[in-house]
Scaffold this motif. Sequence first.
Motif, PDB file in Angstrom:
ATOM      1  N   UNK A 173      93.941 114.380   1.080  1.00  0.00           N
ATOM      2  CA  UNK A 173      93.677 115.371   0.039  1.00  0.00           C
ATOM      3  C   UNK A 173      92.212 115.323  -0.401  1.00  0.00           C
ATOM      4  N   UNK A 174      91.749 116.464  -0.896  1.00  0.00           N
ATOM      5  CA  UNK A 174      90.457 116.550  -1.565  1.00  0.00           C
ATOM      6  C   UNK A 174      90.693 116.758  -3.053  1.00  0.00           C
ATOM      7  N   UNK A 219      93.544 105.264  -6.785  1.00  0.00           N
ATOM      8  CA  UNK A 219      94.172 104.209  -5.994  1.00  0.00           C
ATOM      9  C   UNK A 219      95.362 103.616  -6.737  1.00  0.00           C
ATOM     10  N   UNK A 220      95.207 103.429  -8.059  1.00  0.00           N
ATOM     11  CA  UNK A 220      96.306 102.901  -8.852  1.00  0.00           C
ATOM     12  C   UNK A 220      97.515 103.814  -8.866  1.00  0.00           C
ATOM     13  N   UNK A 280     100.348 103.118   0.658  1.00  0.00           N
ATOM     14  CA  UNK A 280      99.511 101.994   1.079  1.00  0.00           C
ATOM     15  C   UNK A 280      98.271 102.529   1.779  1.00  0.00           C
ATOM     16  N   UNK A 281      97.359 101.627   2.116  1.00  0.00           N
ATOM     17  CA  UNK A 281      96.145 101.976   2.861  1.00  0.00           C
ATOM     18  C   UNK A 281      95.373 103.109   2.195  1.00  0.00           C
ATOM     19  N   UNK A 282      95.253 103.044   0.878  1.00  0.00           N
ATOM     20  CA  UNK A 282      94.544 104.089   0.142  1.00  0.00           C
ATOM     21  C   UNK A 282      93.042 103.959   0.390  1.00  0.00           C
ATOM     22  N   UNK A 283      92.409 105.083   0.720  1.00  0.00           N
ATOM     23  CA  UNK A 283      90.967 105.108   0.956  1.00  0.00           C
ATOM     24  C   UNK A 283      90.372 106.310   0.243  1.00  0.00           C
ATOM     25  N   UNK A 336      86.126 113.855  -3.747  1.00  0.00           N
ATOM     26  CA  UNK A 336      86.621 112.653  -3.085  1.00  0.00           C
ATOM     27  C   UNK A 336      87.616 113.076  -2.006  1.00  0.00           C
ATOM     28  N   UNK A 337      87.447 112.519  -0.822  1.00  0.00           N
ATOM     29  CA  UNK A 337      88.455 112.648   0.223  1.00  0.00           C
ATOM     30  C   UNK A 337      89.346 111.421   0.129  1.00  0.00           C
ATOM     31  N   UNK A 338      90.605 111.647  -0.200  1.00  0.00           N
ATOM     32  CA  UNK A 338      91.543 110.557  -0.450  1.00  0.00           C
ATOM     33  C   UNK A 338      92.598 110.555   0.653  1.00  0.00           C
TER      34      UNK A 338
END
Length: 265
Positions: A137-138, A181-182, A190-193, A259-261
């Motif tokens: 997502x953006x 991230x929280x 998981x593996x949040x970036x 942010x690219x999440x």
Amino acid sequence: MEDRGTPASKAVFDYDAELSRYQPRLREAFDVRPGDSVLDIGCGAGQTTRESARLATGGSALGVDVSAGMVARARELTAAEGLDNVRFEQADAQVHPFPPERFTLGTSRFGTMFFADPVEAFGNVRRALRPGGRLVQLVWQAGDRQEWVAAIQRALAGRDPAPVPPAAGGPFSLADPAAVEGVLTTAGFTDVSVSDVSEPVYYGADPDSAADAVLALRMASEVLVRLDAQEVERALDRLRAVMAEHSGTDGVWFDSRAWLVTARR
């Protein structure tokens, strides 16, 4: 969808045009595979949903949006293109009963910042993804990092805007990477970036059309409704002047940051 509010006029804001420079970045990040089943959250008029469907040649794409008008427009555009592996539903992704473990990929282009309860919403999206499924997502960075916010608000109000903390359910509610991230971790991902993306946003071919586009946004109506007739005229003059300052041979553009999440079930 990536809506920033109820239109102040009968004009419909063209979010696809506004975000055109972000689209190639999203396409690369989505990395849609031929067999993917894609859920597009806050799909608006369905541009990202249709792009995903064209890439998921052996799969499918579902776009959901709370706006009946946007969903109707998405269906109209899809029918004109003759795509048969894409559909749209008017739905709130926070509570909609998606089939469990149905999708391999969840996507959103500025459509997830408006959830009243982000943890509940992302938890609902997570349950709709298959084990190992991706979420891409953006979301907007903070309002004070957006040239379009400062310039437009300054023009309409006639002064620098006061700092406003990001409100829950507002366009900048996911501006804090640690908070994002929280939320996603609490929702079970998981593996949040989170990575920085910066592209200009488009408002029109010329200053007049750009000013008209801005007037279709809540951020304009919320200021103008508090002004008397003379103050409104002065605000509109300032707005056209700002649009002229940002106008070039290819239209009116403002800097923006997002942010690219990405995350994984």
